[in-house]
Design a protein around this motif. Structure first.
Motif, PDB file in Angstrom:
ATOM      1  N   TYR A 241      -3.422  -6.216 -23.152  1.00  0.00           N
ATOM      2  CA  TYR A 241      -2.984  -6.049 -21.757  1.00  0.00           C
ATOM      3  C   TYR A 241      -4.128  -5.641 -20.817  1.00  0.00           C
ATOM      4  N   SER A 254       0.349  -9.938 -17.581  1.00  0.00           N
ATOM      5  CA  SER A 254       0.832  -8.562 -17.353  1.00  0.00           C
ATOM      6  C   SER A 254       2.273  -8.552 -17.858  1.00  0.00           C
ATOM      7  N   PHE A 257       7.537  -6.570 -16.263  1.00  0.00           N
ATOM      8  CA  PHE A 257       8.726  -5.706 -16.390  1.00  0.00           C
ATOM      9  C   PHE A 257       9.285  -5.315 -15.008  1.00  0.00           C
ATOM     10  N   SER A 258       8.439  -5.459 -13.969  1.00  0.00           N
ATOM     11  CA  SER A 258       8.766  -4.849 -12.677  1.00  0.00           C
ATOM     12  C   SER A 258      10.099  -5.276 -12.054  1.00  0.00           C
ATOM     13  N   LEU A 261      12.766  -3.284 -13.768  1.00  0.00           N
ATOM     14  CA  LEU A 261      12.586  -1.850 -13.515  1.00  0.00           C
ATOM     15  C   LEU A 261      13.019  -1.494 -12.091  1.00  0.00           C
ATOM     16  N   LEU A 295       2.642   2.634 -15.814  1.00  0.00           N
ATOM     17  CA  LEU A 295       3.981   3.194 -15.561  1.00  0.00           C
ATOM     18  C   LEU A 295       3.873   4.568 -14.893  1.00  0.00           C
ATOM     19  N   TRP A 297       1.606   5.204 -12.648  1.00  0.00           N
ATOM     20  CA  TRP A 297       1.425   4.893 -11.213  1.00  0.00           C
ATOM     21  C   TRP A 297       2.805   4.778 -10.558  1.00  0.00           C
ATOM     22  N   ARG A 298       3.685   4.086 -11.246  1.00  0.00           N
ATOM     23  CA  ARG A 298       5.044   3.933 -10.709  1.00  0.00           C
ATOM     24  C   ARG A 298       5.683   5.307 -10.493  1.00  0.00           C
ATOM     25  N   PHE A 301       4.146   7.154  -7.498  1.00  0.00           N
ATOM     26  CA  PHE A 301       4.642   6.722  -6.190  1.00  0.00           C
ATOM     27  C   PHE A 301       6.096   7.163  -5.979  1.00  0.00           C
ATOM     28  N   ASN A 358      -0.386  -7.982  -9.237  1.00  0.00           N
ATOM     29  CA  ASN A 358      -0.868  -6.744  -8.619  1.00  0.00           C
ATOM     30  C   ASN A 358      -2.177  -6.992  -7.872  1.00  0.00           C
ATOM     31  N   GLN A 362      -2.898  -6.536  -3.780  1.00  0.00           N
ATOM     32  CA  GLN A 362      -3.971  -5.722  -3.209  1.00  0.00           C
ATOM     33  C   GLN A 362      -4.794  -6.539  -2.213  1.00  0.00           C
ATOM     34  N   PHE A 383       6.923  -7.636   2.553  1.00  0.00           N
ATOM     35  CA  PHE A 383       7.050  -7.589   1.088  1.00  0.00           C
ATOM     36  C   PHE A 383       8.454  -7.098   0.706  1.00  0.00           C
ATOM     37  N   LEU A 387      10.023  -9.527  -2.161  1.00  0.00           N
ATOM     38  CA  LEU A 387       9.709  -9.278  -3.580  1.00  0.00           C
ATOM     39  C   LEU A 387      10.958  -9.145  -4.451  1.00  0.00           C
ATOM     40  N   ASP A 391      10.608  -2.261  -4.652  1.00  0.00           N
ATOM     41  CA  ASP A 391      10.949  -0.877  -4.960  1.00  0.00           C
ATOM     42  C   ASP A 391      10.365  -0.046  -3.824  1.00  0.00           C
ATOM     43  N   ASN A 398       2.116   1.860  -2.311  1.00  0.00           N
ATOM     44  CA  ASN A 398       0.887   1.079  -2.505  1.00  0.00           C
ATOM     45  C   ASN A 398       0.297   0.631  -1.175  1.00  0.00           C
TER      46      ASN A 398
HETATM   47  C1  FAD Z   1       0.759  -3.813  -1.712  1.00  0.00           C
HETATM   48  C2  FAD Z   1       1.491  -3.598  -3.013  1.00  0.00           C
HETATM   49  C3  FAD Z   1       2.882  -3.609  -3.029  1.00  0.00           C
HETATM   50  C4  FAD Z   1       3.571  -3.384  -4.237  1.00  0.00           C
HETATM   51  N1  FAD Z   1       4.955  -3.405  -4.233  1.00  0.00           N
HETATM   52  C5  FAD Z   1       5.624  -3.161  -5.389  1.00  0.00           C
HETATM   53  C6  FAD Z   1       7.046  -3.146  -5.415  1.00  0.00           C
HETATM   54  O1  FAD Z   1       7.736  -3.307  -4.406  1.00  0.00           O
HETATM   55  N2  FAD Z   1       7.654  -2.937  -6.629  1.00  0.00           N
HETATM   56  C7  FAD Z   1       6.937  -2.729  -7.783  1.00  0.00           C
HETATM   57  O2  FAD Z   1       7.535  -2.560  -8.840  1.00  0.00           O
HETATM   58  N3  FAD Z   1       5.601  -2.704  -7.762  1.00  0.00           N
HETATM   59  C8  FAD Z   1       4.914  -2.921  -6.620  1.00  0.00           C
HETATM   60  N4  FAD Z   1       3.549  -2.920  -6.624  1.00  0.00           N
HETATM   61  C9  FAD Z   1       2.839  -2.546  -7.869  1.00  0.00           C
HETATM   62  C10 FAD Z   1       2.432  -3.717  -8.781  1.00  0.00           C
HETATM   63  O3  FAD Z   1       1.798  -4.712  -8.048  1.00  0.00           O
HETATM   64  C11 FAD Z   1       3.618  -4.312  -9.527  1.00  0.00           C
HETATM   65  O4  FAD Z   1       4.367  -3.295 -10.139  1.00  0.00           O
HETATM   66  C12 FAD Z   1       3.141  -5.269 -10.626  1.00  0.00           C
HETATM   67  O5  FAD Z   1       2.359  -6.289 -10.077  1.00  0.00           O
HETATM   68  C13 FAD Z   1       4.335  -5.849 -11.336  1.00  0.00           C
HETATM   69  O6  FAD Z   1       3.950  -6.760 -12.322  1.00  0.00           O
HETATM   70  P1  FAD Z   1       4.027  -6.343 -13.851  1.00  0.00           P
HETATM   71  O7  FAD Z   1       5.367  -5.793 -14.177  1.00  0.00           O
HETATM   72  O8  FAD Z   1       3.577  -7.496 -14.633  1.00  0.00           O
HETATM   73  O9  FAD Z   1       2.977  -5.153 -13.896  1.00  0.00           O
HETATM   74  P2  FAD Z   1       2.151  -4.567 -15.132  1.00  0.00           P
HETATM   75  O10 FAD Z   1       0.715  -4.670 -14.805  1.00  0.00           O
HETATM   76  O11 FAD Z   1       2.575  -5.141 -16.393  1.00  0.00           O
HETATM   77  O12 FAD Z   1       2.505  -3.007 -15.096  1.00  0.00           O
HETATM   78  C14 FAD Z   1       3.561  -2.444 -15.886  1.00  0.00           C
HETATM   79  C15 FAD Z   1       4.482  -1.686 -14.958  1.00  0.00           C
HETATM   80  O13 FAD Z   1       3.789  -0.584 -14.385  1.00  0.00           O
HETATM   81  C16 FAD Z   1       4.202  -0.400 -13.024  1.00  0.00           C
HETATM   82  N5  FAD Z   1       3.071  -0.588 -12.129  1.00  0.00           N
HETATM   83  C17 FAD Z   1       1.961  -1.319 -12.350  1.00  0.00           C
HETATM   84  N6  FAD Z   1       1.103  -1.212 -11.311  1.00  0.00           N
HETATM   85  C18 FAD Z   1       1.695  -0.397 -10.415  1.00  0.00           C
HETATM   86  C19 FAD Z   1       1.321   0.101  -9.138  1.00  0.00           C
HETATM   87  N7  FAD Z   1       0.149  -0.205  -8.554  1.00  0.00           N
HETATM   88  N8  FAD Z   1       2.190   0.888  -8.490  1.00  0.00           N
HETATM   89  C20 FAD Z   1       3.383   1.228  -9.037  1.00  0.00           C
HETATM   90  N9  FAD Z   1       3.773   0.804 -10.242  1.00  0.00           N
HETATM   91  C21 FAD Z   1       2.956  -0.007 -10.918  1.00  0.00           C
HETATM   92  C22 FAD Z   1       5.282  -1.447 -12.756  1.00  0.00           C
HETATM   93  O14 FAD Z   1       6.534  -0.853 -12.966  1.00  0.00           O
HETATM   94  C23 FAD Z   1       4.989  -2.514 -13.793  1.00  0.00           C
HETATM   95  O15 FAD Z   1       6.112  -3.270 -14.142  1.00  0.00           O
HETATM   96  C24 FAD Z   1       2.839  -3.147  -5.426  1.00  0.00           C
HETATM   97  C25 FAD Z   1       1.444  -3.148  -5.389  1.00  0.00           C
HETATM   98  C26 FAD Z   1       0.778  -3.378  -4.201  1.00  0.00           C
HETATM   99  C27 FAD Z   1      -0.733  -3.376  -4.198  1.00  0.00           C
END
Ligand code: FAD
Length: 443
Positions: A241, A254, A257-258, A261, A295, A297-298, A301, A358, A362, A383, A387, A391, A398
């Motif tokens: 990962y 990635s 899961f988001s 979640l 997680l 980071w989630r 926030f 992600n 950014q 967003f 999205l 969340d 973020n």
């Molecule tokens: C401008 C911006 C807006 C975003 N809006 C959201 C949103 O509305 N909902 C959302 O779930 N995430 C958001 N994110 C965080 C992140 O981009 C997504 O959680 C991630 O891209 C989801 O894909 P993944 O499940 O494959 O993430 P993975 O990389 O596999 O991460 C695993 C889990 O960790 C958590 N996570 C990872 N990165 C972040 C992060 N930076 N902040 C908070 N949690 C994180 C998520 O729950 C994610 O499912 C945002 C990031 C940015 C920069």
């Protein structure tokens, strides 16, 4: 006296591994399950320039609600949807059905939180049982007072990781047995005009139109979420990962899961518990640790949103002063027509699928704020409408983080350099350059 409970589902749309639902089922004799409708506030409409939720977000939510409703039906119960998310409607329902206990998740959004507070103030005899049902940690687990939440993520993470037992989660919560629906409702649904039964047999109205314009990457609902984590951990993706997570696309780069979640179809505890099982079987490494790291980071926030309340949505540089030029640039950004190819590709992907990586988020955020000179809240609001994994805490958190709110440093990305790093052959850019090729999502 018989106890009548009302379970108010928000972002905890799941049946199993739902500790609060299990508690409600234990404590009351009769139960009404209601779902809050998906809506965007006038504030978000104003800032995003959109008057409705995007079709991908709406479809994922609809599927999630239907999946939950089906689990109610399996136990001869019904799940209801509120006609509105107005406190008045909720209060009316509580009075009509003589509800004594309300169960609801501690939502990080200030509007959702205030709704329950308003109901409680108008009905002081109602017992409100509200727990952290969508986070890893509970208030009591925090090694600091919420008003002393560390400003930096690193400090927050280190404090949480120091209490290592907090993240050793072994999940064991069986599916609850639902109490029956109150007689008053079962005999005459008309007495509660502000709710209606979710009919799982009706075909979703929007699924057809979605096929014309985009691709449903994710299927909503707890069952689909469980299938997704099972599939993810059946492969060795978690062991790589950290090396793949920054990719602009690729379904397994990635975790994805988001979406589940965000709506609470999956609990983060289920994910950490499954991650621990994977580590026990195949070994832990930096990559498996990094899933937990993200997680957190989630989590960060979430607690930041709780600590900030309305302040999360404010910008000291008020956008009233912004020119019509900035508004025009914002509209081009939304459509993926900024002339920054990497950002355009990301925005087109968002519009066509409801998802963006992600890294993409950014870059798109940095471009809107620093290249196009717009108020960061316009982007956050857009967003929010689009999205599938929207969340409130993660999105607004973020965005405000990249904009350098809350005394943080600003995060301005060099788009040229980022393109060289993450799309050197312009494959991602090309995939989205022609909107007719929107369906070609990399697997
Ligand atoms: C401008 C911006 C807006 C975003 N809006 C959201 C949103 O509305 N909902 C959302 O779930 N995430 C958001 N994110 C965080 C992140 O981009 C997504 O959680 C991630 O891209 C989801 O894909 P993944 O499940 O494959 O993430 P993975 O990389 O596999 O991460 C695993 C889990 O960790 C958590 N996570 C990872 N990165 C972040 C992060 N930076 N902040 C908070 N949690 C994180 C998520 O729950 C994610 O499912 C945002 C990031 C940015 C920069």
């Amino acid at each position: 006296m018989r106890k009548i409970g009302l379970y108010y589902f928000t972002n905890d749309l799941r049946f199993t591994h739902n500790e609060l639902l299990a508690l409600a089922c234990d404590q009351v004799d009769e139960l009404i399950g209601v779902v809050m409708p998906i809506q965007i506030s006038p504030f978000v409409q104003h800032h995003s320039g959109e008057d409705q939720v995007g079709e991908h977000r709406l479809l994922f939510w609809q599927r999630s609600v239907e999946d939950l409703a089906r689990q109610f039906e399996d136990q001869n119960q019904s799940l209801f949807i509120m006609r509105s998310s107005e406190a008045g409607d909720l209060i009316q329902l509580i009075k009509t059905c003589q509800v004594s206990n309300i169960y609801c998740n501690q939502h990080p959004g200030s509007d959702e939180y205030e709704l329950i507070q308003e109901a409680q103030e108008s009905l002081p005899n109602i017992k409100v049982i509200s727990t952290n049902n969508s986070t890893l940690l509970d208030n009591a687990d925090l090694p600091f007072e919420l008003n002393k939440l560390p400003k930096s993520f690193t400090r927050f993470r280190k404090l949480i990781e120091a209490g290592s037992e907090l993240l050793n989660i072994i999940e064991h919560s069986p599916a609850p047995v639902l109490p029956k629906l109150p007689n008053v409702l079962r005999d005459n649904l008309n007495i509660a005009p502000n709710i209606s039964v979710i009919n799982t047999s009706e075909k979703s109205q929007i699924s057809h139109s979605l096929n014309q314009t985009g691709v449903a990457l994710f299927k909503g609902g707890e069952n689909a979420g469980i299938a997704h984590i099972t599939d993810y951990f059946r492969h060795s993706y978690a062991s790589h990962y950290k090396q793949t997570r920054n990719a602009l696309d690729g379904m397994s780069h990635s975790t994805k899961f988001s979406p589940w979640l965000a709506l609470g179809c999956l609990s983060p505890k289920t994910i950490v518990s499954t991650l621990r099982q994977y580590e026990d079987q195949y070994g832990s490494n930096e990559s498996t640790y990094w899933i937990q790291f993200e997680l957190l980071w989630r989590e960060y926030f979430y607690w930041r949103a709780r600590a900030s309340g309305h302040a999360l949505f404010t910008n000291p540089q008020d956008s009233h002063a912004l020119t019509t030029e900035a508004k025009a640039a914002f509209n081009r950004w939304k459509m993926g027509n900024t002339n920054y190819p990497i950002v355009d590709a990301c925005m087109r992907e968002l519009n066509a699928t409801g998802y963006m990586s992600n890294r993409g988020r950014q870059l798109a955020a940095s471009c809107l704020i620093y290249e196009l000179g717009c108020d960061w809240r316009w982007g956050a609001a857009y967003f929010e409408t689009q999205l599938v994994d929207y969340d409130v805490a993660s999105n607004w958190g973020n965005w405000s983080y990249i904009a350098g709110m809350n005394g943080q440093q600003t995060r301005h990305f060099d788009l040229e350099k980022q393109t060289q790093m993450y799309d050197p052959q312009h494959e991602f850019i090309q995939r989205w350059a022609n909107t007719n090729e929107m369906h070609q999502i990399a697997k």
